[in-house]
Design a protein around this motif. Structure first.
Motif, mmCIF file in Angstrom:
data_model
loop_
_atom_site.group_PDB
_atom_site.id
_atom_site.type_symbol
_atom_site.label_atom_id
_atom_site.label_comp_id
_atom_site.label_asym_id
_atom_site.label_seq_id
_atom_site.Cartn_x
_atom_site.Cartn_y
_atom_site.Cartn_z
ATOM 1 N N LYS A 34 -41.947 10.498 -7.094
ATOM 2 C CA LYS A 34 -42.277 11.910 -7.288
ATOM 3 C C LYS A 34 -41.078 12.657 -7.844
ATOM 4 N N VAL A 35 -41.350 13.580 -8.753
ATOM 5 C CA VAL A 35 -40.278 14.316 -9.403
ATOM 6 C C VAL A 35 -39.478 15.108 -8.366
ATOM 7 N N GLY A 36 -38.145 15.057 -8.493
ATOM 8 C CA GLY A 36 -37.283 15.808 -7.595
ATOM 9 C C GLY A 36 -37.062 15.171 -6.239
ATOM 10 N N GLU A 37 -37.690 14.005 -6.001
ATOM 11 C CA GLU A 37 -37.524 13.316 -4.718
ATOM 12 C C GLU A 37 -36.972 11.914 -4.959
ATOM 13 N N ARG A 38 -36.099 11.469 -4.073
ATOM 14 C CA ARG A 38 -35.540 10.126 -4.226
ATOM 15 C C ARG A 38 -36.580 9.071 -3.868
ATOM 16 N N PRO A 39 -36.550 7.928 -4.548
ATOM 17 C CA PRO A 39 -37.536 6.860 -4.292
ATOM 18 C C PRO A 39 -37.170 6.079 -3.031
ATOM 19 N N LYS A 40 -37.430 6.663 -1.875
ATOM 20 C CA LYS A 40 -36.910 6.100 -0.627
ATOM 21 C C LYS A 40 -37.534 4.775 -0.243
ATOM 22 N N VAL A 41 -38.827 4.590 -0.514
ATOM 23 C CA VAL A 41 -39.451 3.322 -0.142
ATOM 24 C C VAL A 41 -38.857 2.185 -0.970
ATOM 25 N N LEU A 42 -38.773 2.390 -2.274
ATOM 26 C CA LEU A 42 -38.156 1.374 -3.123
ATOM 27 C C LEU A 42 -36.701 1.147 -2.745
ATOM 28 N N ALA A 43 -35.974 2.237 -2.449
ATOM 29 C CA ALA A 43 -34.555 2.104 -2.094
ATOM 30 C C ALA A 43 -34.389 1.376 -0.770
ATOM 31 N N GLY A 44 -35.324 1.596 0.171
ATOM 32 C CA GLY A 44 -35.239 0.881 1.441
ATOM 33 C C GLY A 44 -35.407 -0.615 1.259
ATOM 34 N N ILE A 45 -36.386 -1.008 0.441
ATOM 35 C CA ILE A 45 -36.595 -2.430 0.149
ATOM 36 C C ILE A 45 -35.395 -3.003 -0.590
ATOM 37 N N ALA A 46 -34.902 -2.247 -1.586
ATOM 38 C CA ALA A 46 -33.740 -2.716 -2.353
ATOM 39 C C ALA A 46 -32.508 -2.840 -1.475
ATOM 40 N N GLY A 47 -32.347 -1.915 -0.527
ATOM 41 C CA GLY A 47 -31.208 -1.992 0.382
ATOM 42 C C GLY A 47 -31.217 -3.268 1.200
ATOM 43 N N LEU A 48 -32.406 -3.661 1.680
ATOM 44 C CA LEU A 48 -32.516 -4.915 2.440
ATOM 45 C C LEU A 48 -32.265 -6.124 1.548
ATOM 46 N N MET A 49 -32.669 -6.039 0.300
ATOM 47 C CA MET A 49 -32.492 -7.160 -0.610
ATOM 48 C C MET A 49 -31.054 -7.305 -1.087
ATOM 49 N N CYS A 50 -30.342 -6.182 -1.203
ATOM 50 C CA CYS A 50 -29.018 -6.189 -1.850
ATOM 51 C C CYS A 50 -27.840 -6.072 -0.888
ATOM 52 N N CYS A 51 -28.089 -5.805 0.394
ATOM 53 C CA CYS A 51 -26.959 -5.670 1.315
ATOM 54 C C CYS A 51 -26.331 -7.035 1.588
ATOM 55 N N SER A 52 -25.161 -7.031 2.167
ATOM 56 C CA SER A 52 -24.419 -8.277 2.389
ATOM 57 C C SER A 52 -25.039 -9.093 3.513
ATOM 58 N N GLU A 53 -24.614 -10.366 3.598
ATOM 59 C CA GLU A 53 -25.107 -11.215 4.679
ATOM 60 C C GLU A 53 -24.755 -10.633 6.039
ATOM 61 N N GLU A 54 -23.526 -10.126 6.175
ATOM 62 C CA GLU A 54 -23.099 -9.562 7.454
ATOM 63 C C GLU A 54 -23.968 -8.371 7.851
ATOM 64 N N GLU A 55 -24.320 -7.556 6.854
ATOM 65 C CA GLU A 55 -25.143 -6.372 7.151
ATOM 66 C C GLU A 55 -26.559 -6.784 7.542
#
Length: 557
Positions: free
Chosen positions: A405-426
């Motif tokens: 949505k315009v003016g809003e951050r893509p939080k659902v996609l970012a949440g999935i990406a965060g889990l995919m891209c964070c380090s092993e320790e995290e």
């Protein structure tokens, strides 16, 4: 028949009323004579509409509706849609329309109880038939009432309203001829194409039921004329584009219980829609001021009051809801200008296999333990289906639905990406925090440990703190996904759509083509504004929202 209206009132749908039918150019060899005849015909039609609207206003006021003496019915500009206009300046807070609870409630209950046309008996006969089809929904009841009132306006209190309705349904893509729609398909968002198909299917399904009920209607003892598709489509779209949903108290519960009822509200639905402005706009461009009035519920009435100063000659607009351009075109027949506004949204689907392929790339160095933990967290978030994991037989391809949505951050996609891209320790720290939470929270000292990657706060909610590199990688991965999705959501790349003369398909008229261009323009701006929040410098300055996004998709209970 009157209905008590409770304090909570929620509008769900309206349309921009189009009271002026388009008139094409004269075909006479004497162009001036042809133009004069067309102008005279248009004047005659306009006079008929003026008379119908005058009768509607007179009836509505006799039914207790109150309209400010600073407001009239008219078009804000030559050839524009009919709406409410301010004849004098209106101050913020002034009441424009008041609808007391004593006003007649034209809802499905009113329609299904109708005895003037015999709808009540016809519906009962249909519902008791062993060969009956689908249910008589509120939309079917109201559509039948509108169709009958349009045929016989003199017979019913609903007649002045039906007579003042537009002669044609909104110019929605639902009604485009197949040749026209097929020519537009390469340029339309896939989500809109799916919605058009679903809307057509719904229309045909409801028409089947309405036709069966109409076969049982008798007017003055004679069977009613058959209900054709065109007549039903018109009545159905009047409901979809003009009805308002009210929460009304149930009399049998002593006023404690409430029902949501869709009502046709005479005069109120003459107001045209105004989009909300884009939040935190980052470029200088035309913007929407927002609706001029808002709905306010009180004891014994609901009212529409001015939210800002409305100058004489200005349109009195309100909102049909914070709707997307696709929804506005589908149900109300227009895409606003400018097309970028607070309701702009891009919808798309991604197959789970695409995300799994991305995971194999961004987390290819995972140990066996962290790979299992990451998979488990993605399943918990809903991004992955446990049945589609490694070593199991794949079933039907699973699609995940996303909205940006315009003016809003893509939080659902970012949440999935965060889990995919964070380090092993995290990953392991997040998994441990969730496993250690067995109905109790961590103590206050643990919660205040700034070095913790993941913990459960005193309210029982997971909190996550990723390192800067993990945030950066997540943001860039979301940007990569959106880059892949944009051509599918916006149509052909480049500026070719803007060249009407060289690109417009022959089967498509200019109005439909420019509506398509506006859809694409707004969608591209959604991507452009969103991508600004995903740039490395932006995430470096403020990347904590990605942490919140990761925690949010895991806090599913």
């Amino acid at each position: 028949m009157s209905t008590t209206v409770a304090a909570a009132v929620v509008p769900i749908s309206y349309r921009r009323p189009i009271f002026r039918r388009r008139v094409g150019p004269g075909r006479s060899a004497r162009g001036r004579d042809g133009a004069s005849r067309l102008a005279a015909a248009a004047d005659t039609e306009q006079a008929g509409l003026d008379d119908a609207v005058a009768k509607l206003l007179s009836w509505a006021e006799s039914d207790s509706l109150r309209l400010s003496d600073k407001v009239t019915v008219g078009a804000a500009y030559p050839g524009g849609p009919r709406g409410l206009l301010a004849t004098r300046d209106i101050e913020p807070g002034e009441e424009v329309i008041s609808l007391p609870t004593s006003c007649t409630a034209f809802d499905a209950d009113y329609a299904s109880a109708d005895e003037i046309f015999g709808l009540r008996d016809a519906i009962a006969a249909y519902e008791s038939s062993p060969s009956r089809g689908g249910d008589v929904t509120p939309e079917v009841s109201l559509a039948l009432l509108i169709a009958l009132a349009r045929r016989h306006p003199e017979r019913t209190p609903f007649g002045p309203y039906a007579a003042a309705l537009p002669a044609d349904p909104p110019p929605s893509p639902i009604f485009f001829p197949d040749e026209k729609l097929e020519a537009l398909l390469p340029y339309l968002p896939l989500s809109l194409v799916d919605d058009i198909d679903a809307a057509r299917q719904e229309m045909y399904t409801l028409w089947d039921v309405a036709t069966a009920v109409m076969e049982r209607v008798k007017v003055d003892g004679e069977p009613a004329a058959a209900l054709g598709l065109d007549e039903f489509a018109w009545a159905w779209m009047m409901i979809r584009s003009r009805a308002v949903t009210f929460r009304v108290r149930r009399a049998e519960s002593g006023g404690d219980g409430v029902d949501a009822r869709r009502c046709m509200v005479p005069v109120v639905d003459i107001m045209n829609h105004e989009c909300s402005p884009v939040k935190d706009r980052w470029r200088n461009a035309p913007f929407h001021r927002g609706p001029a009035v808002e709905l306010e519920a009180g004891d014994g009435a609901v009212a529409w009051r001015a939210t800002r100063e409305i100058y004489a000659g200005e349109e009195v607009s309100w909102t049909y809801g914070n709707l997307s351009n696709e929804a506005l075109w589908l149900w109300y027949g227009f895409v606003p200008e400018p097309p970028s506004h607070g309701g702009c949204v891009v919808s798309f689907q991604l197959p789970e296999s695409s995300l799994r392929g991305g995971l194999a790339s961004v987390a290819k160095g995972d140990s066996a333990e962290s790979a299992v933990a990451r998979e488990d967290l993605l399943v918990r978030s809903g991004a992955f289906d446990a049945r589609n994991g490694a070593g199991t037989e794949r079933g039907t391809e699973r699609e995940l639905h996303f909205e940006v949505k315009v003016g809003e951050r893509p939080k659902v996609l970012a949440g999935i990406a965060g889990l995919m891209c964070c380090s092993e320790e995290e990953v392991l720290a997040i998994k441990r925090a969730l496993m250690s939470f067995g109905g109790c929270v961590m103590d206050e000292e643990e919660e205040e440990d700034e070095g913790a990657v993941a913990f459960v706060d005193m309210s029982g909610r997971l909190k996550v703190r990723l390192c800067q590199e993990s945030r950066r990688r997540a943001g860039r991965y979301v940007a990569f996904i959106l880059d892949q999705v944009e051509p599918m959501a916006c149509g052909p790349s480049g500026d070719d759509l803007l060249s009407l003369d060289t690109v417009k398909p022959d089967a498509v008229d200019a109005d439909a083509w420019w509506a398509t261009v506006r859809l694409r323009t707004a969608a591209k701006e959604v991507f452009a504004i969103t991508n600004v929040t995903l740039e490395e410098e932006a995430i470096k300055r403020d990347g904590g929202w990605i942490d919140e996004a990761v925690a949010s998709i895991l806090n599913i209970y």
